[in-house]
Design a protein around this motif. Structure first.
Motif, PDB file in Angstrom:
ATOM      1  N   ARG A 101      26.708  -4.982   2.855  1.00  0.00           N
ATOM      2  CA  ARG A 101      27.658  -5.451   3.885  1.00  0.00           C
ATOM      3  C   ARG A 101      27.093  -5.224   5.279  1.00  0.00           C
ATOM      4  O   ARG A 101      27.322  -6.023   6.181  1.00  0.00           O
ATOM      5  CB  ARG A 101      28.992  -4.717   3.750  1.00  0.00           C
ATOM      6  N   PHE A 102      26.372  -4.127   5.455  1.00  0.00           N
ATOM      7  CA  PHE A 102      25.778  -3.851   6.765  1.00  0.00           C
ATOM      8  C   PHE A 102      24.763  -4.934   7.120  1.00  0.00           C
ATOM      9  O   PHE A 102      24.800  -5.499   8.216  1.00  0.00           O
ATOM     10  CB  PHE A 102      25.118  -2.465   6.790  1.00  0.00           C
ATOM     11  N   TYR A 107      12.404  -4.461   8.242  1.00  0.00           N
ATOM     12  CA  TYR A 107      12.763  -5.813   8.666  1.00  0.00           C
ATOM     13  C   TYR A 107      14.158  -5.803   9.295  1.00  0.00           C
ATOM     14  O   TYR A 107      14.373  -6.355  10.378  1.00  0.00           O
ATOM     15  CB  TYR A 107      12.710  -6.777   7.473  1.00  0.00           C
ATOM     16  N   LEU A 108      15.103  -5.172   8.635  1.00  0.00           N
ATOM     17  CA  LEU A 108      16.470  -5.095   9.148  1.00  0.00           C
ATOM     18  C   LEU A 108      16.497  -4.369  10.493  1.00  0.00           C
ATOM     19  O   LEU A 108      17.170  -4.808  11.428  1.00  0.00           O
ATOM     20  CB  LEU A 108      17.363  -4.389   8.123  1.00  0.00           C
ATOM     21  N   ALA A 109      15.755  -3.292  10.616  1.00  0.00           N
ATOM     22  CA  ALA A 109      15.730  -2.525  11.868  1.00  0.00           C
ATOM     23  C   ALA A 109      15.130  -3.328  13.021  1.00  0.00           C
ATOM     24  O   ALA A 109      15.654  -3.296  14.142  1.00  0.00           O
ATOM     25  CB  ALA A 109      14.951  -1.228  11.673  1.00  0.00           C
ATOM     26  N   THR A 110      14.058  -4.066  12.763  1.00  0.00           N
ATOM     27  CA  THR A 110      13.459  -4.858  13.849  1.00  0.00           C
ATOM     28  C   THR A 110      14.412  -5.965  14.287  1.00  0.00           C
ATOM     29  O   THR A 110      14.526  -6.252  15.479  1.00  0.00           O
ATOM     30  CB  THR A 110      12.090  -5.454  13.466  1.00  0.00           C
ATOM     31  N   ARG A 143      15.545   5.253  10.779  1.00  0.00           N
ATOM     32  CA  ARG A 143      16.272   6.150   9.867  1.00  0.00           C
ATOM     33  C   ARG A 143      17.782   5.901   9.956  1.00  0.00           C
ATOM     34  O   ARG A 143      18.477   5.973   8.942  1.00  0.00           O
ATOM     35  CB  ARG A 143      15.938   7.606  10.179  1.00  0.00           C
ATOM     36  N   ARG A 144      18.291   5.592  11.148  1.00  0.00           N
ATOM     37  CA  ARG A 144      19.723   5.288  11.308  1.00  0.00           C
ATOM     38  C   ARG A 144      20.102   4.016  10.566  1.00  0.00           C
ATOM     39  O   ARG A 144      21.182   3.924   9.976  1.00  0.00           O
ATOM     40  CB  ARG A 144      20.074   5.143  12.792  1.00  0.00           C
ATOM     41  N   ILE A 145      19.207   3.031  10.601  1.00  0.00           N
ATOM     42  CA  ILE A 145      19.460   1.777   9.893  1.00  0.00           C
ATOM     43  C   ILE A 145      19.475   2.039   8.380  1.00  0.00           C
ATOM     44  O   ILE A 145      20.335   1.537   7.660  1.00  0.00           O
ATOM     45  CB  ILE A 145      18.409   0.714  10.265  1.00  0.00           C
ATOM     46  N   ALA A 146      18.533   2.848   7.912  1.00  0.00           N
ATOM     47  CA  ALA A 146      18.478   3.187   6.487  1.00  0.00           C
ATOM     48  C   ALA A 146      19.758   3.907   6.053  1.00  0.00           C
ATOM     49  O   ALA A 146      20.309   3.627   4.980  1.00  0.00           O
ATOM     50  CB  ALA A 146      17.251   4.049   6.202  1.00  0.00           C
ATOM     51  N   GLU A 147      20.245   4.816   6.903  1.00  0.00           N
ATOM     52  CA  GLU A 147      21.474   5.545   6.585  1.00  0.00           C
ATOM     53  C   GLU A 147      22.684   4.602   6.552  1.00  0.00           C
ATOM     54  O   GLU A 147      23.537   4.706   5.666  1.00  0.00           O
ATOM     55  CB  GLU A 147      21.701   6.661   7.604  1.00  0.00           C
TER      56      GLU A 147
END
Length: 132
Positions: free
Chosen positions: A25-26, A53-56, A13-17
């Protein structure tokens, strides 16, 4: 011989935020060029798959930085440490830039595993050295 071990757990959820606040850019600060292609393809099919995918990958890079003992200090840059998949699906490290040179000078090799479930991504990295 084991050089270092790292583990990390990441709240998806933090990655999504962060992605919502900072946009692509993130992702570009975290992912290398090969990972960005996979991220964009997965996100095009399903926003949730792209975010997972980004979070892993974020989690795996944090675990890797702990295993090598540098944290997020040079030569460790997130985009220079890519976590890609072999044809079998097994995750593997692909290093570039100054990080690749640092790695080679020390004769290091590494194994990485990652997983995600519900709201969390988790990663584990073992780095070994062939030098005595």
């Amino acid at each position: 011989m084991i050089y270092g071990i790292g583990t990390d757990i990441c709240d998806i959820r933090r990655i999504a935020e962060a992605l919502q606040r900072r946009g692509d850019r993130f992702a570009e600060k975290v992912l290398g060029p090969d990972e960005l292609q996979v991220f964009r393809a997965r996100r095009a099919r399903s926003d949730t798959r792209g975010i997972r995918y980004l979070a892993t990958r974020f989690s795996a890079k944090e675990a890797f930085s702990k295993a090598i003992g540098l944290g997020l200090h040079l030569p460790m840059r997130m985009p220079d440490c890519q976590i890609l998949n072999e044809a079998s699906g097994k995750p593997m490290l692909k290093l570039s830039g100054a990080l690749a040179g640092w790695w080679a000078e020390r004769g290091l090799s590494g194994q990485v595993t990652l997983s995600d479930e519900s709201d969390y991504a988790v990663s584990f990295v073992v780095v070994e050295t062939t030098k005595a």
